[in-house]
Design an enzyme around this catalytic site. Structure first.
Site, PDB file in Angstrom:
ATOM      1  N   LYS A  73      -2.418   1.502   7.189  1.00 34.86           N
ATOM      2  CA  LYS A  73      -1.957   1.381   5.801  1.00 34.86           C
ATOM      3  C   LYS A  73      -1.227   2.635   5.328  1.00 34.86           C
ATOM      4  O   LYS A  73      -0.141   2.538   4.728  1.00 34.86           O
ATOM      5  CB  LYS A  73      -3.158   1.063   4.893  1.00 34.86           C
ATOM      6  CG  LYS A  73      -2.845   1.000   3.417  1.00 34.86           C
ATOM      7  CD  LYS A  73      -3.903   0.235   2.669  1.00 34.86           C
ATOM      8  CE  LYS A  73      -5.302   0.729   2.984  1.00 34.86           C
ATOM      9  NZ  LYS A  73      -5.525   2.114   2.531  1.00 34.86           N
ATOM     10  N   THR A  75       0.149   4.920   7.206  1.00 38.07           N
ATOM     11  CA  THR A  75       1.370   5.025   8.011  1.00 38.07           C
ATOM     12  C   THR A  75       2.479   4.160   7.407  1.00 38.07           C
ATOM     13  O   THR A  75       3.637   4.585   7.323  1.00 38.07           O
ATOM     14  CB  THR A  75       1.080   4.574   9.464  1.00 38.07           C
ATOM     15  OG1 THR A  75       0.006   5.353   9.984  1.00 38.07           O
ATOM     16  CG2 THR A  75       2.299   4.745  10.343  1.00 38.07           C
ATOM     17  N   ARG A  96      -3.694   9.739  -1.253  1.00 35.43           N
ATOM     18  CA  ARG A  96      -4.886  10.533  -1.559  1.00 35.43           C
ATOM     19  C   ARG A  96      -5.050  11.692  -0.582  1.00 35.43           C
ATOM     20  O   ARG A  96      -4.494  11.693   0.511  1.00 35.43           O
ATOM     21  CB  ARG A  96      -6.139   9.659  -1.473  1.00 35.43           C
ATOM     22  CG  ARG A  96      -6.245   8.594  -2.536  1.00 35.43           C
ATOM     23  CD  ARG A  96      -7.443   7.702  -2.282  1.00 35.43           C
ATOM     24  NE  ARG A  96      -7.289   6.935  -1.050  1.00 35.43           N
ATOM     25  CZ  ARG A  96      -8.267   6.291  -0.441  1.00 35.43           C
ATOM     26  NH1 ARG A  96      -9.490   6.337  -0.927  1.00 35.43           N
ATOM     27  NH2 ARG A  96      -8.045   5.604   0.650  1.00 35.43           N
ATOM     28  N   LYS A 107     -13.766   8.750  10.996  1.00 33.81           N
ATOM     29  CA  LYS A 107     -12.523   8.118  10.564  1.00 33.81           C
ATOM     30  C   LYS A 107     -11.285   8.858  11.055  1.00 33.81           C
ATOM     31  O   LYS A 107     -10.266   8.268  11.371  1.00 33.81           O
ATOM     32  CB  LYS A 107     -12.510   8.019   9.036  1.00 33.81           C
ATOM     33  CG  LYS A 107     -11.286   7.305   8.479  1.00 33.81           C
ATOM     34  CD  LYS A 107     -11.447   7.130   6.978  1.00 33.81           C
ATOM     35  CE  LYS A 107     -10.214   6.481   6.358  1.00 33.81           C
ATOM     36  NZ  LYS A 107      -9.050   7.369   6.342  1.00 33.81           N
ATOM     37  N   ALA A 275     -12.922   4.431  -1.615  1.00 33.57           N
ATOM     38  CA  ALA A 275     -12.572   3.092  -2.096  1.00 33.57           C
ATOM     39  C   ALA A 275     -13.727   2.116  -2.032  1.00 33.57           C
ATOM     40  O   ALA A 275     -13.682   1.085  -2.688  1.00 33.57           O
ATOM     41  CB  ALA A 275     -11.395   2.546  -1.295  1.00 33.57           C
ATOM     42  N   PHE A 303      -8.790   1.084   1.695  1.00 35.59           N
ATOM     43  CA  PHE A 303      -9.371  -0.023   2.465  1.00 35.59           C
ATOM     44  C   PHE A 303      -8.623  -1.332   2.240  1.00 35.59           C
ATOM     45  O   PHE A 303      -7.420  -1.335   1.973  1.00 35.59           O
ATOM     46  CB  PHE A 303     -10.864  -0.158   2.167  1.00 35.59           C
ATOM     47  CG  PHE A 303     -11.678   1.001   2.652  1.00 35.59           C
ATOM     48  CD1 PHE A 303     -11.538   1.479   3.953  1.00 35.59           C
ATOM     49  CD2 PHE A 303     -12.596   1.636   1.824  1.00 35.59           C
ATOM     50  CE1 PHE A 303     -12.282   2.557   4.413  1.00 35.59           C
ATOM     51  CE2 PHE A 303     -13.350   2.714   2.279  1.00 35.59           C
ATOM     52  CZ  PHE A 303     -13.193   3.163   3.579  1.00 35.59           C
ATOM     53  N   PHE A 383       2.422  -2.953  17.196  1.00 35.05           N
ATOM     54  CA  PHE A 383       1.840  -2.274  18.357  1.00 35.05           C
ATOM     55  C   PHE A 383       2.604  -2.746  19.599  1.00 35.05           C
ATOM     56  O   PHE A 383       3.084  -3.881  19.654  1.00 35.05           O
ATOM     57  CB  PHE A 383       0.358  -2.613  18.497  1.00 35.05           C
ATOM     58  CG  PHE A 383      -0.552  -1.808  17.609  1.00 35.05           C
ATOM     59  CD1 PHE A 383      -1.402  -0.851  18.129  1.00 35.05           C
ATOM     60  CD2 PHE A 383      -0.556  -2.005  16.222  1.00 35.05           C
ATOM     61  CE1 PHE A 383      -2.247  -0.114  17.307  1.00 35.05           C
ATOM     62  CE2 PHE A 383      -1.390  -1.274  15.399  1.00 35.05           C
ATOM     63  CZ  PHE A 383      -2.237  -0.326  15.936  1.00 35.05           C
ATOM     64  N   TRP A 411       6.063   3.347  13.034  1.00 33.61           N
ATOM     65  CA  TRP A 411       5.248   4.293  13.800  1.00 33.61           C
ATOM     66  C   TRP A 411       6.083   4.923  14.912  1.00 33.61           C
ATOM     67  O   TRP A 411       6.021   6.131  15.148  1.00 33.61           O
ATOM     68  CB  TRP A 411       4.023   3.583  14.396  1.00 33.61           C
ATOM     69  CG  TRP A 411       3.049   4.525  15.056  1.00 33.61           C
ATOM     70  CD1 TRP A 411       1.960   5.133  14.484  1.00 33.61           C
ATOM     71  CD2 TRP A 411       3.079   4.983  16.417  1.00 33.61           C
ATOM     72  NE1 TRP A 411       1.325   5.942  15.396  1.00 33.61           N
ATOM     73  CE2 TRP A 411       1.977   5.866  16.591  1.00 33.61           C
ATOM     74  CE3 TRP A 411       3.917   4.737  17.501  1.00 33.61           C
ATOM     75  CZ2 TRP A 411       1.721   6.497  17.803  1.00 33.61           C
ATOM     76  CZ3 TRP A 411       3.664   5.366  18.715  1.00 33.61           C
ATOM     77  CH2 TRP A 411       2.566   6.238  18.853  1.00 33.61           C
TER      78      TRP A 411
END
Length: 558
Positions: A73, A75, A96, A107, A275, A303, A383, A411
């Protein structure tokens, strides 16, 4: 095929001096307070000078429920900001700050990935500009002053059994969840039970992120309910006379931080409430400042959309008067397969049927976000293992939901790989199709607000709460807090309160274990299921492999 790691890419970044990044937004150098050469804070004086400028368009990036397969998210948020700049729009990213707890737990970092990152990555994921330390200090100053007040005679007649203000630290430490303080005899005070939360769950963090300026900040801090008397009369932070000193500690932390993307576009990184146990959005002051400076502001909510987007709409937008123009829901083929029952080890193999089986989770989020009157597009974060057939299955499913899914390769390619999404976002935002409205009105009773979220967003049948919880909500309504929104604290991994239930479940219930009044921040927290406000470290924490190498660079953090 070998790919560079995120940190390798970040260390190769050709960063520009932060004064140049500020100049792109028209921020004079005298209003940038530099922290080194690549990060700075924007002065309150300059922010106030922007009041009469029109606002740009606000774009929310949210996602499906997170899975071990990864969604990307942040990214995508960073990539979309770069993509909008690439097609000629003046865009600003707002995200954030990262908490040390998850970074040293499991994480990892929170600055994007691949060629869609915000830099300086290492500093952002460690001490950065010291905002979290200031919030921790301000919170614990209030804690110390409460116990000190009781020690020196307790003129406010605080009932030590009814002190609701705990302590915080920015680290995962389950040993501190429930503790006893003031042991050791008369000179140390009156023993009582309390505990620690993680800093990102602090009401001070939420207050900083929802305040418009320093005056608003101090007023909100003063309104924190810290304890009750034996007669159950609330005691506020302003009664303890801590609000002024807390504001002093937070005066620099209140100023938004500006950094840059790998493509040298501006990014505000400010605030970091969790979150799942808080409202999970970057600060209002950063978002509002960015809206005055850019044509487009791309921000994210924490999230999945059931937590992050709902709180962004019902708490942040409601309180700050924000009106988003469009929303992007991030999904991956891998996550769809995992929602369809495929084990993480088997995600590399093509499985179109599993993709189709897992798509209802995405569909639920699309419907939910549309329910707020905001147009939606799906970003398929690519991906290399994704096959054409799997991608086509996601696109076909999303089309059936009345939306469009766009394959994004940011990405690997940066802004070049997300141009199509950027153009779609501009089309949606400039169409004027947004007709944003929160899920429920301010005047709705508190328990009914909770039921509305559970039924309309989680698709639950009912909310289960003891009489004591329902009575507490009624007491707060009688005390004048009935207009506040609800901030649900639950697992991020599922629409239910059971983290193992994936997909789009129905027929479940939402058990409420506890409710907390965040009077200063301006919301009621409903703690559901087994969610913890002080996380613990995993069996093998990331901290075990984080170290400095022979060149003095950080290893293992990302």
């Amino acid at each position: 095929m070998a790919f560079k790691t995120d940190i390798e890419i970040a260390r190769e970044a050709k960063k520009k001096p932060i004064m140049e990044i500020g100049a792109k937004l028209g921020i004079p150098s005298e209003h940038l307070l530099p922290y080194g050469h690549d990060k700075a804070k924007v002065s309150q004086e300059f922010i106030k000078s922007l009041a009469d400028r029109p606002d740009g368009k606000l774009i929310l990036v949210t996602a499906i429920n997170p899975t071990p397969a990864g969604e990307g998210k942040t990214t995508t948020t960073v990539g979309l900001g770069d993509g909008l700049n690439r097609i000629g729009k003046k865009a600003v990213v707002c995200i954030r700050e990262a908490s040390l707890g998850p970074n040293f737990g499991m994480k990892g970092g929170a600055a994007g990935g691949g060629y869609s990152q915000v830099v300086p990555m290492e500093e952002m994921n460690l001490h950065f500009t010291g905002d979290f330390h200031a919030i921790t200090s301000a919170h614990n100053l209030l804690s110390a002053m409460i116990d000190n007040h009781i020690y020196w005679g307790n003129s406010l007649e605080i009932d030590a059994r009814r002190i609701v203000w705990r302590r915080v630290m920015d680290m995962n430490d389950r040993a501190l969840r429930d503790i006893v303080v003031n042991l050791g005899g008369v000179s140390n005070g009156f023993p009582r039970q309390t505990g620690f939360d993680i800093t990102v769950a602090s009401e001070v963090m939420a207050i900083l992120c929802l305040s418009n300026d320093l005056e608003d900040l101090q007023k909100r801090l003063g309104g924190i309910v810290v304890a009750y008397t034996r007669a159950k009369t609330p005691i506020y932070c302003r009664d303890i006379k801590a609000d002024g000193a807390m504001t002093v500690l937070l005066k620099d932390a209140m100023q938004p931080n500006i950094v840059q993307t790998l493509e040298n576009n501006p990014a505000f990184v400010h605030g970091g409430p969790f979150a799942n146990i808080a409202h999970g959005c970057n600060s209002v002051i950063a978002t509002k400042t960015a809206l005055k400076l850019g044509e487009y502001v791309v921000t994210e909510a924490g999230f999945g959309a059931d937590l992050g987007a709902e709180k962004f709409f019902d708490i942040k937008c409601r309180k700050a008067g924000l009106k988003p123009s469009a929303a992007v829901i991030v999904a991956t083929v891998r996550a769809m397969k995992m929602n369809g029952g495929v084990a993480k080890a088997d995600l590399g193999a093509e499985n179109v049927e599993a993709v189709k089986k897992g798509c209802p989770n995405l569909g639920r989020h699309i419907g939910n976000v549309k329910g707020f009157g905001v147009p939606v597009v799906v970003a398929i974060n690519h991906f290399f293992s994704d096959t054409d057939a799997e991608i086509a299955a996601v696109k076909a499913y999303v089309a059936e939901q009345g939306a469009e899914a766009i394959l994004c390769k940011h990405w690997a390619l940066g802004s070049e790989g997300i141009e199509e999404l950027a153009k779609k976002v501009v089309q949606m935002a400039e169409s004027g199709a947004a007709n944003f409205a929160p899920l429920y009105p301010d005047e709705m009773p508190l328990f009914q607000k909770l039921e509305t979220i559970a039924k309309r967003i989680y698709h639950a049948d009912a909310v289960i709460a003891d009489k004591s919880i329902r009575d507490q909500l009624k007491t707060w309504e009688a005390a004048g807090y009935g207009h506040l929104p609800i901030c649900v604290a639950k697992t991020q991994y599922s629409f239910t309160t059971d983290p193992t239930v994936r997909g789009a479940p129905t027929g479940h219930t939402v058990p409420v274990r506890e409710v907390r009044l965040s009077a200063g921040a301006g919301f009621i927290v409903a703690i559901c299921g087994e969610i913890m406000t002080m996380p613990g470290l995993p069996k093998v924490p990331s901290a075990e492999v984080i170290r400095l190498n022979a060149d003095g660079n950080v290893e293992g953090l990302f």
